[in-house]
Design a protein around this motif. Structure first.
Motif, PDB file in Angstrom:
ATOM      1  N   LYS A   1       0.839  -1.195   0.000  1.00 16.68           N
ATOM      2  CA  LYS A   1       0.000   0.000   0.000  1.00 16.68           C
ATOM      3  C   LYS A   1       0.877   1.249   0.000  1.00 16.68           C
ATOM      4  O   LYS A   1       1.845   1.343   0.748  1.00 16.68           O
ATOM      5  N   GLN A   2       0.495   2.211  -0.842  1.00 17.76           N
ATOM      6  CA  GLN A   2       1.257   3.446  -0.959  1.00 17.76           C
ATOM      7  C   GLN A   2       0.557   4.586  -0.202  1.00 17.76           C
ATOM      8  O   GLN A   2      -0.666   4.592  -0.054  1.00 17.76           O
ATOM      9  N   TYR A   3       1.378   5.526   0.245  1.00 17.71           N
ATOM     10  CA  TYR A   3       0.886   6.697   0.975  1.00 17.71           C
ATOM     11  C   TYR A   3       1.435   7.951   0.311  1.00 17.71           C
ATOM     12  O   TYR A   3       2.547   7.937  -0.232  1.00 17.71           O
ATOM     13  N   VAL A   4       0.652   9.029   0.357  1.00 12.80           N
ATOM     14  CA  VAL A   4       1.102  10.279  -0.235  1.00 12.80           C
ATOM     15  C   VAL A   4       2.376  10.749   0.444  1.00 12.80           C
ATOM     16  O   VAL A   4       3.343  11.155  -0.202  1.00 12.80           O
ATOM     17  N   ASP A   5       2.400  10.670   1.766  1.00 12.97           N
ATOM     18  CA  ASP A   5       3.607  11.012   2.523  1.00 12.97           C
ATOM     19  C   ASP A   5       4.078   9.738   3.227  1.00 12.97           C
ATOM     20  O   ASP A   5       4.197   8.702   2.597  1.00 12.97           O
ATOM     21  N   SER A   6       4.313   9.793   4.517  1.00 12.74           N
ATOM     22  CA  SER A   6       4.711   8.599   5.260  1.00 12.74           C
ATOM     23  C   SER A   6       3.466   7.844   5.736  1.00 12.74           C
ATOM     24  O   SER A   6       2.358   8.400   5.792  1.00 12.74           O
TER      25      SER A   6
ATOM     26  N   LYS B   1      -7.766 -13.045   4.931  1.00  9.94           N
ATOM     27  CA  LYS B   1      -9.059 -13.342   5.557  1.00  9.94           C
ATOM     28  C   LYS B   1      -9.908 -12.101   5.767  1.00  9.94           C
ATOM     29  O   LYS B   1     -11.140 -12.187   5.798  1.00  9.94           O
ATOM     30  N   ARG B   2      -9.275 -10.956   5.934  1.00 10.37           N
ATOM     31  CA  ARG B   2     -10.055  -9.744   6.210  1.00 10.37           C
ATOM     32  C   ARG B   2     -10.995  -9.385   5.055  1.00 10.37           C
ATOM     33  O   ARG B   2     -11.952  -8.640   5.239  1.00 10.37           O
ATOM     34  N   PHE B   3     -10.754  -9.945   3.858  1.00 15.08           N
ATOM     35  CA  PHE B   3     -11.637  -9.694   2.731  1.00 15.08           C
ATOM     36  C   PHE B   3     -13.010 -10.327   2.941  1.00 15.08           C
ATOM     37  O   PHE B   3     -13.970  -9.979   2.252  1.00 15.08           O
TER      38      PHE B   3
ATOM     39  N   VAL C   1     -11.141  -3.165   5.290  1.00  9.87           N
ATOM     40  CA  VAL C   1     -10.328  -4.077   4.489  1.00  9.87           C
ATOM     41  C   VAL C   1      -9.054  -3.413   3.972  1.00  9.87           C
ATOM     42  O   VAL C   1      -7.978  -4.022   3.995  1.00  9.87           O
ATOM     43  N   LEU C   2      -9.151  -2.160   3.545  1.00  9.44           N
ATOM     44  CA  LEU C   2      -8.032  -1.513   2.865  1.00  9.44           C
ATOM     45  C   LEU C   2      -7.378  -0.385   3.655  1.00  9.44           C
ATOM     46  O   LEU C   2      -6.295   0.088   3.284  1.00  9.44           O
ATOM     47  N   GLY C   3      -8.010   0.051   4.741  1.00 12.29           N
ATOM     48  CA  GLY C   3      -7.445   1.149   5.523  1.00 12.29           C
ATOM     49  C   GLY C   3      -7.754   2.500   4.902  1.00 12.29           C
ATOM     50  O   GLY C   3      -8.655   2.649   4.069  1.00 12.29           O
ATOM     51  N   LYS C   4      -6.987   3.504   5.309  1.00 12.69           N
ATOM     52  CA  LYS C   4      -7.206   4.857   4.799  1.00 12.69           C
ATOM     53  C   LYS C   4      -6.855   4.932   3.318  1.00 12.69           C
ATOM     54  O   LYS C   4      -5.931   4.269   2.855  1.00 12.69           O
TER      55      LYS C   4
END
Length: 244
Positions: A89-94, A121-123, A172-175
């Motif tokens: 997963k990528q983030y704009v900053d950290s 499993k979280r899916f 499932v995917l977070g922010k």
């Protein structure tokens, strides 16, 4: 460019086009198989969300082409070979969330064909297997645009409860990578790169982008779109008016 170079160039283009044509043909076969889910697939939840291919058509080389990379790990089994990819997963900053929302994907091959693909499993935490099967079957009915390299389909829920909510996507995917809000809708964008072995520098050759559009009034999912390797898949979510 002399005549010999032109001939070599034309042959190269022809070979590449033929190879890609075969890949697209097999991907189209999978799409058609989804239209008859019970005869071609099975879902199990013993060690995650696993899609089993009863009549496999995708080859190991198709997966490598799609992912633009060899797997992160391979493990030989008595009856086949297990591959692992990890979508980072990528983030704009950290990174600004405690949990790990990377997506490990395990693929099992027999006779060079993909027979199983397993997601975390979280899916399965907020969606039942029958509902997932219904969604996958909807993809099988997608309208294909070869020119735009995209597939558009519609999922029609019998009840409002069958339409995923914003909280499910976040669980499932977070922010999201980017959150775009308007008065009536919100759009979550997620971006993933492939994790590479420690001794290999990460390349930006592969990326997966997913976009989820929600209605603000009930936070119901209106559309989900995924883009990998220039291929786009869009799924609209609607309530079947015949059940009103």
């Amino acid at each position: 460019m002399n005549l010999k170079q032109k001939i070599i160039y034309i042959l190269f283009v022809f070979l590449v086009s033929s190879t890609l044509g075969c890949v697209y043909l097999r991907l189209f076969q999978v799409k058609r198989q989804l239209n008859d889910f019970e005869n071609n697939f099975r879902l199990n939840d013993e060690s995650g969300l696993t899609l089993v291919f009863k009549n496999p058509v995708l080859l190991d080389k198709d997966v490598i082409w799609l992912m633009i990379s060899e797997p992160l790990a391979r493990e030989k089994k008595d009856d086949g070979e297990l591959w692992e990819y990890i979508l980072e997963k990528q983030y704009v900053d950290s990174k600004d969330e405690e949990e790990n929302y990377d997506i490990p994907i395990r693929m099992f091959f027999q006779n060079d064909k993909l027979v199983e693909i397993t997601f975390p499993k979280r899916f399965l935490e907020n969606l039942s297997k029958p509902l997932l099967i219904k969604m996958l079957s909807s993809i099988g009915e997608a309208n294909i645009s070869k020119f735009d390299k995209r597939a558009d389909s519609i999922f029609k829920g019998n009840l409002p409860s069958e339409i995923p909510k914003k909280k499910y996507v976040v669980n499932v995917l977070g922010k999201p990578y980017i959150n775009e809000n308007t008065q009536y809708k919100s759009r979550f964008r997620y971006l993933y790169h492939l994790k590479q072995p420690q001794n290999k520098a990460r390349t930006d050759g592969f990326k997966m982008e997913s976009i989820f559009t929600f209605r603000n009034n009930d936070e119901g999912l209106e559309n989900a779109e995924f883009c990998v390797r220039g291929l786009k898949m869009s799924l609209d979510f609607q309530i079947d008016e015949r059940n009103d």
